[in-house]
Enzyme design. Structure first.
Site, PDB file in Angstrom:
ATOM      1  N   TYR A 135      11.287 -63.591  34.791  1.00 11.24           N
ATOM      2  CA  TYR A 135      11.057 -64.391  33.589  1.00 11.24           C
ATOM      3  C   TYR A 135      12.356 -65.115  33.247  1.00 11.24           C
ATOM      4  O   TYR A 135      13.304 -64.511  32.756  1.00 11.24           O
ATOM      5  CB  TYR A 135      10.606 -63.471  32.460  1.00 11.24           C
ATOM      6  CG  TYR A 135      10.358 -64.095  31.104  1.00 11.24           C
ATOM      7  CD1 TYR A 135      10.186 -65.470  30.929  1.00 11.24           C
ATOM      8  CD2 TYR A 135      10.256 -63.288  29.977  1.00 11.24           C
ATOM      9  CE1 TYR A 135       9.942 -66.017  29.681  1.00 11.24           C
ATOM     10  CE2 TYR A 135      10.009 -63.821  28.717  1.00 11.24           C
ATOM     11  CZ  TYR A 135       9.856 -65.182  28.571  1.00 11.24           C
ATOM     12  OH  TYR A 135       9.622 -65.719  27.325  1.00 11.24           O
ATOM     13  N   LYS A 164       7.928 -66.526  35.849  1.00  7.05           N
ATOM     14  CA  LYS A 164       7.575 -67.329  34.686  1.00  7.05           C
ATOM     15  C   LYS A 164       8.792 -68.193  34.368  1.00  7.05           C
ATOM     16  O   LYS A 164       9.827 -67.683  33.938  1.00  7.05           O
ATOM     17  CB  LYS A 164       7.224 -66.423  33.499  1.00  7.05           C
ATOM     18  CG  LYS A 164       6.974 -67.165  32.188  1.00  7.05           C
ATOM     19  CD  LYS A 164       6.745 -66.169  31.052  1.00  7.05           C
ATOM     20  CE  LYS A 164       6.620 -66.873  29.705  1.00  7.05           C
ATOM     21  NZ  LYS A 164       6.457 -65.910  28.583  1.00  7.05           N
TER      22      LYS A 164
END
Length: 296
Positions: A135, A164
């Protein structure tokens, strides 16, 4: 390897009037998200107010959401932090809760080097057999994980299978997609970048807006995938004010307010976040469609 689908929701954490985790409303929220098209859930991420959740609250939440979902869609636990050892400990506890994968955020505040990022993620991922989503969120962690670091991790660590990317850099996304293994997938973390990300080969979105416009976003994504780019683009432009408006104040304050406006009681936010002003409330209310409420 698990398929998270194209519209993953970074789920808010429902609180009761005393700002304790509300298990009953968590169940209502999960059912709402599944009913409106979420293909997977991220629990106790940034949108879930992870900085103010205790370790035990996170574990209890992981276990509770897994029980509610009951295998219908994947559940990803937000177990990353700026402490490698603490992230390993929480990841191992999440495994016991039956989650399908974990999400590990770029360490915030302590600003590690790119080599530090590599070693941090490699060490955590090697402590578990679960699939790992990285992330990258420069706006909150201050540092940007460079494509070279992501690519290296994707090749060197078998269970690091996704990222992400919560920035608007399609060049960075393109490099990652091009240089990582074919089964490595990239999601954007910015609702307004859903179609731009998919246009360069991204899988989809880890979304905030899907809490309140899940059906509309799912339709936009499917329209794009089916090849009707013109229609999908028009849908994107229509939804863009909502994407942007839900960040009028610190996330997840606006989306929690929006959910309550739609009849999904998720409570307030914990300090240091504060409720929306009356003006901000009115702004969010004007944005929302009137058709998204789902009876639970």
């Amino acid at each position: 390897m698990i398929d998270l689908g194209r519209m993953v929701t970074a789920m808010v954490t429902p609180f009761d009037a005393g700002l304790q985790v509300d298990k009953k409303q968590t169940e209502a929220l999960v059912e709402h998200l599944i009913a409106t098209g979420s293909t997977a859930l991220v629990v106790a991420g940034t949108t879930g107010e992870s900085p103010t959740l205790t370790g035990q609250e996170k574990v209890d939440l992981f276990r509770h959401v897994v029980e509610i979902v009951n295998g219908r869609i994947p559940v990803v636990a937000g177990t990353g932090s700026n402490s490698t050892a603490a992230s390993i400990e929480l990841t191992q506890k999440a495994v016991k809760c039956g989650v399908d994968g974990v999400m590990l955020v770029v360490p915030y505040y302590n600003k590690p080097s790119q080599e530090g990022l590599y070693q941090h993620f490699k060490t955590i991922a090697e402590s578990t057999k679960l699939p790992v989503m990285l992330y990258n969120i420069p706006g909150r962690s201050v540092i940007n994980m460079k494509p070279e670091t992501t690519i290296r991790l994707a090749h060197d660590v078998a269970n690091i299978v996704a990222i992400k990317e919560a920035n608007s850099d399609t060049s960075q996304m393109s490099i990652i997609i091009d240089k990582t293994p074919d089964d490595f997938v990239l999601y954007t973390g910015d609702d307004g970048m859903t179609l731009p990300c998919m246009s360069v080969g991204g899988k989809g979105i880890v979304s905030v807006a899907s809490h309140v416009i899940g059906r509309e976003m799912s339709e936009m994504i499917q329209t794009f995938v089916s090849g009707d780019i013109t229609k999908a683009s028009a849908m994107h432009r229509k939804l863009l004010p909502i994407f942007e408006g839900l960040f009028i104040a610190a996330n997840p304050t606006p989306v929690k307010a929006a959910l309550i406006m739609q009849g999904i009681e998720v409570g307030g936010v914990r300090l240091p976040l504060v409720e929306l002003t009356e003006e901000e409330q009115q702004f969010v209310e004007r944005l929302l469609p009137k058709t998204e409420v789902v009876a639970i």
